[in-house]
Design a protein around this motif. Structure first.
Motif, PDB file in Angstrom:
ATOM      1  N   SER A  54       0.829  -1.210   0.000  1.00 27.91           N
ATOM      2  CA  SER A  54       0.000   0.000   0.000  1.00 27.91           C
ATOM      3  C   SER A  54       0.861   1.256   0.000  1.00 27.91           C
ATOM      4  CB  SER A  54      -0.936   0.001   1.214  1.00 27.91           C
ATOM      5  OG  SER A  54      -0.185  -0.065   2.425  1.00 27.91           O
ATOM      6  N   ASP A  58       1.194   3.860  -3.307  1.00 27.07           N
ATOM      7  CA  ASP A  58       0.824   5.253  -3.085  1.00 27.07           C
ATOM      8  C   ASP A  58       1.922   6.186  -3.617  1.00 27.07           C
ATOM      9  OD1 ASP A  58      -1.103   7.157  -1.619  1.00 27.07           O
ATOM     10  OD2 ASP A  58       0.838   7.732  -0.788  1.00 27.07           O
ATOM     11  N   GLU A  64      -3.486   8.191  -4.074  1.00 33.09           N
ATOM     12  CA  GLU A  64      -4.481   7.197  -4.502  1.00 33.09           C
ATOM     13  C   GLU A  64      -5.150   7.625  -5.802  1.00 33.09           C
ATOM     14  OE1 GLU A  64      -6.800   3.612  -3.780  1.00 33.09           O
ATOM     15  OE2 GLU A  64      -4.945   4.412  -2.915  1.00 33.09           O
ATOM     16  N   GLN A  73      -9.284  -1.271 -10.359  1.00 34.54           N
ATOM     17  CA  GLN A  73      -8.268  -1.264  -9.308  1.00 34.54           C
ATOM     18  C   GLN A  73      -7.584  -2.622  -9.227  1.00 34.54           C
ATOM     19  OE1 GLN A  73      -9.804  -0.122  -5.485  1.00 34.54           O
ATOM     20  NE2 GLN A  73      -7.819  -0.148  -4.505  1.00 34.54           N
TER      21      GLN A  73
END
Length: 196
Positions: A54, A58, A64, A73
């Protein structure tokens, strides 16, 4: 989306889909391009200290993305995971890594910096995430420092006098740029292959 075997090479159609996405209005203009993503993923694959998915996604997207759907996604993240696995597989095989750009610092018309410089900057961006782990905690610290030198020089991110002196010598810089594929495999073996 059909799941690819984890050790298979990334396909042109996957790269095309990823490129279309990162240059869309759904993603920050500061997102890495395909060349940058490759450099970024190479450093993540090599890194002795893993970064949470994550977190690196990012950074890669510069925030995002404005996903259109969960399916989109899933598809984009699957492509990135596949590319990561494909790069790792190439390094594990101890074969020369296929680079996404020419290994030259010559700048083409209309470009401010060479593609390999973009690649090296993104590689270093990922290194900075776990910088301490790269330069300490291994018996081959000096070797790592030597191997990293060409990538650091090519990135042109460092103002230290010794780096700038090397940058002033085009022949040495070109030689360093051409060493990068072999350097990546050497770094991977140091960090990811247990010492016998």
């Amino acid at each position: 989306m059909q799941t690819q075997p984890q050790n298979s090479a990334i396909t042109d159609s996957e790269l095309d889909a990823l490129e279309l996405f990162i240059f869309s209005d759904l993603v920050s203009e500061e997102s890495l391009d395909l060349i940058g993503i490759h450099g970024f993923l190479c450093a993540l694959v090599i890194s002795p200290d893993p970064t949470e998915e994550s977190e690196w996604m990012d950074i890669l997207f510069d925030g995002e993305p404005k996903w259109k759907s969960e399916q989109q996604q899933t598809e984009i993240k699957t492509i990135l995971r596949h590319w990561f696995s494909s790069i790792r597989s190439d390094m594990e095989d101890d074969s020369e890594l296929e680079m996404p750009c020419e290994l030259t610092l010559a700048v083409e018309d209309g470009e401010e910096i060479a593609d390999i410089e973009t690649w090296a900057q993104a590689f270093m961006e990922a290194v900075f995430l776990t910088e301490d782990a790269w330069y300490s905690g291994t018996s081959q610290e000096q070797k790592v420092t030597e191997l990293m030198l060409p990538i650091m020089v090519v990135s042109d991110l460092f103002d230290a006098k010794e780096f700038q002196e090397i940058r002033c010598n085009p022949d040495v810089c070109e030689e360093m740029a051409n060493e990068i594929p072999d350097i990546l495999v050497d770094l991977y073996l140091i960090f990811q292959t247990p010492e016998k």
